[in-house]
Design a protein around this motif. Sequence first.
Motif, PDB file in Angstrom:
ATOM      1  N   SER A   1      25.865 122.780  11.110  1.00  0.00           N
ATOM      2  CA  SER A   1      25.449 122.026  10.011  1.00  0.00           C
ATOM      3  C   SER A   1      24.277 121.731  10.324  1.00  0.00           C
ATOM      4  CB  SER A   1      26.403 121.046   9.547  1.00  0.00           C
ATOM      5  OG  SER A   1      25.800 120.574   8.325  1.00  0.00           O
ATOM      6  N   ASP A   2      23.851 120.347  10.606  1.00  0.00           N
ATOM      7  CA  ASP A   2      22.510 119.878  11.196  1.00  0.00           C
ATOM      8  C   ASP A   2      22.620 119.240  12.307  1.00  0.00           C
ATOM      9  OD1 ASP A   2      19.983 120.015   9.242  1.00  0.00           O
ATOM     10  OD2 ASP A   2      19.828 118.228  10.654  1.00  0.00           O
ATOM     11  N   HIS A   3      23.806 119.552  13.236  1.00  0.00           N
ATOM     12  CA  HIS A   3      24.125 119.024  14.342  1.00  0.00           C
ATOM     13  C   HIS A   3      22.983 119.655  15.322  1.00  0.00           C
ATOM     14  CE1 HIS A   3      27.938 118.677  12.405  1.00  0.00           C
ATOM     15  NE2 HIS A   3      28.465 118.012  13.522  1.00  0.00           N
ATOM     16  N   ILE A   4      22.319 118.658  16.287  1.00  0.00           N
ATOM     17  CA  ILE A   4      21.412 119.058  17.302  1.00  0.00           C
ATOM     18  C   ILE A   4      20.403 120.097  16.673  1.00  0.00           C
ATOM     19  CG2 ILE A   4      21.249 119.785  19.539  1.00  0.00           C
ATOM     20  CD1 ILE A   4      24.394 119.724  19.885  1.00  0.00           C
ATOM     21  N   SER A   5      19.731 119.599  15.535  1.00  0.00           N
ATOM     22  CA  SER A   5      18.713 120.585  14.804  1.00  0.00           C
ATOM     23  C   SER A   5      17.476 120.374  15.326  1.00  0.00           C
ATOM     24  CB  SER A   5      18.768 120.184  13.366  1.00  0.00           C
ATOM     25  OG  SER A   5      18.446 118.890  13.224  1.00  0.00           O
ATOM     26  N   GLY A   6      17.006 120.589  16.623  1.00  0.00           N
ATOM     27  CA  GLY A   6      15.714 120.669  17.183  1.00  0.00           C
ATOM     28  C   GLY A   6      15.544 119.943  18.513  1.00  0.00           C
ATOM     29  N   PRO A   7      14.623 119.931  19.173  1.00  0.00           N
ATOM     30  CA  PRO A   7      14.444 119.316  20.778  1.00  0.00           C
ATOM     31  C   PRO A   7      14.525 117.816  20.363  1.00  0.00           C
ATOM     32  CG  PRO A   7      12.833 121.149  20.204  1.00  0.00           C
ATOM     33  CD  PRO A   7      13.576 120.930  18.894  1.00  0.00           C
ATOM     34  N   ARG A   8      13.850 117.214  19.528  1.00  0.00           N
ATOM     35  CA  ARG A   8      13.967 115.710  19.431  1.00  0.00           C
ATOM     36  C   ARG A   8      15.220 115.438  18.972  1.00  0.00           C
ATOM     37  NH1 ARG A   8       9.604 112.681  15.714  1.00  0.00           N
ATOM     38  NH2 ARG A   8      10.669 113.892  13.922  1.00  0.00           N
ATOM     39  N   ALA A   9      16.300 115.925  18.104  1.00  0.00           N
ATOM     40  CA  ALA A   9      17.551 115.786  18.032  1.00  0.00           C
ATOM     41  C   ALA A   9      18.371 115.560  19.223  1.00  0.00           C
ATOM     42  CB  ALA A   9      18.122 116.248  16.972  1.00  0.00           C
ATOM     43  N   LEU A  10      17.939 116.671  20.013  1.00  0.00           N
ATOM     44  CA  LEU A  10      18.746 116.756  21.429  1.00  0.00           C
ATOM     45  C   LEU A  10      18.350 115.706  22.165  1.00  0.00           C
ATOM     46  CD1 LEU A  10      20.737 118.679  23.021  1.00  0.00           C
ATOM     47  CD2 LEU A  10      18.590 119.867  23.839  1.00  0.00           C
ATOM     48  N   ALA A  11      17.308 115.294  22.302  1.00  0.00           N
ATOM     49  CA  ALA A  11      16.602 114.034  23.073  1.00  0.00           C
ATOM     50  C   ALA A  11      17.022 112.739  22.752  1.00  0.00           C
ATOM     51  CB  ALA A  11      15.025 114.158  23.212  1.00  0.00           C
TER      52      ALA A  11
ATOM     53  N   ASP B   1      25.516 115.502   9.183  1.00  0.00           N
ATOM     54  CA  ASP B   1      25.780 116.186   7.837  1.00  0.00           C
ATOM     55  C   ASP B   1      25.466 115.078   6.784  1.00  0.00           C
ATOM     56  OD1 ASP B   1      27.340 118.876   7.709  1.00  0.00           O
ATOM     57  OD2 ASP B   1      28.227 117.807   9.598  1.00  0.00           O
ATOM     58  N   VAL B   2      25.357 115.586   5.601  1.00  0.00           N
ATOM     59  CA  VAL B   2      25.135 114.727   4.293  1.00  0.00           C
ATOM     60  C   VAL B   2      26.076 115.340   3.322  1.00  0.00           C
ATOM     61  CG1 VAL B   2      23.471 114.019   2.729  1.00  0.00           C
ATOM     62  CG2 VAL B   2      22.880 114.232   5.043  1.00  0.00           C
ATOM     63  N   TYR B   3      26.686 114.298   2.683  1.00  0.00           N
ATOM     64  CA  TYR B   3      27.385 114.704   1.445  1.00  0.00           C
ATOM     65  C   TYR B   3      27.180 113.870   0.226  1.00  0.00           C
ATOM     66  CZ  TYR B   3      30.456 116.454   5.372  1.00  0.00           C
ATOM     67  OH  TYR B   3      30.751 117.297   6.496  1.00  0.00           O
ATOM     68  N   ALA B   4      27.347 114.280  -1.057  1.00  0.00           N
ATOM     69  CA  ALA B   4      27.143 113.569  -2.067  1.00  0.00           C
ATOM     70  C   ALA B   4      27.845 114.015  -3.044  1.00  0.00           C
ATOM     71  CB  ALA B   4      25.661 113.551  -2.600  1.00  0.00           C
ATOM     72  N   PHE B   5      28.749 113.201  -3.687  1.00  0.00           N
ATOM     73  CA  PHE B   5      29.717 113.738  -4.770  1.00  0.00           C
ATOM     74  C   PHE B   5      30.233 112.517  -5.573  1.00  0.00           C
ATOM     75  CE2 PHE B   5      31.878 112.732  -0.482  1.00  0.00           C
ATOM     76  CZ  PHE B   5      32.890 111.953  -0.919  1.00  0.00           C
TER      77      PHE B   5
END
Length: 375
Positions: free
Chosen positions: A2-12, A20-24
Amino acid sequence: MSDHISGPRALADPIADITDVYAFPSPEHPGHLVLVMNTLPFAPPSAAFSDGLVYRFRLRHVTAGPLGSAGPFAAGPDEFVFDCVFSAPSGAEDGLQEGVCTTPTGDTVTFRVNDTDGGVGHGVRAFAGVRWDPFIMDAPAALKTIASGQLSFTDPGSIYLDGKNVLGLVLEIDVALLPQAELVGVVAETLTRGKFTVRIERVGRPEVKNMMLAPKQFDLVNRDLEIRDLYNMEDAFHLADAYLGAYRARLDANLRFWDGLDGTVDWPTNGDGGRHPLTELMLADFLVVDVTKPYHEHGSFLEIETATRRGETHRTCGGRAINDDVMDTIFTQLVNGGDGPVIRDGVDRSSRPASATFPYLSPPNPSPPALPEHH
């Protein structure tokens, strides 16, 4: 993922990583909209929210493009912001921590972290705490598909590190806080907290970053560029001009890759190397929810967008429900445009599904799997 670990900065800085994001629409309280932002992949049971971050939901009225188009949904100028901040954790064994949510009208609601009753006031009910990660996908099979150029899903598949936890933030808001709302665009963000705020991450639809922007090998224009950190800093409702060409080139290339996996072209472009029909829609990267329709658990994700493309009026609330198997929907749309067999990743449901009552997310795993060493 999904959006886990979505880039170097997220990893750092995983504390700011939105998974994740949900809307309902609320299945429990008609006339209310549920917003969920999960952060900190592989959260330990003792995890606490950062007192150095703002956890923000941004909502805008949106209008659909012309019926029969796969174009983007246009966001209006009026914005409704819900900001949540947290005190420094006490360090006690119970992880005592307090959160405060500020509504678009400036009212505040306080709540205790890990209190399942949450806090209530001013048209908002808020919960925050460690929860079971509800995202389902056979991530290794998806990565193998990208690496090999062949669909590599099996039946059954397996949820990547099933039983991991996240930090879950849940708001249930009275739609009266969104005047004249029907179609609403939803984005979640993490930002630095202070006089000078910097957007760390923003998420709308799942897998735009990891499955559609991350692979470099198909992009002949920007093959060396790790593009996701740049994309994370953008305003989802108004992309700046500076990197638009790079985002479009990456999406065009990767969407063509996904389309070709079944050996047929279901998303024809205008000439060799032309714009992919889904590129502009993916760049309008927010969940689209019809807050006037009732909760719909399975099959609502992308239903508003795909109905518009078919020239039909949408039937469901759209958005994204926690238990909806969105990855089969995404893979099917990318590979055959929804006009062929369902492309299944072999994973259909969480081993601990979300409930139909507040705070919806399931209790955490007291003994989650360890974070993989390569992360």
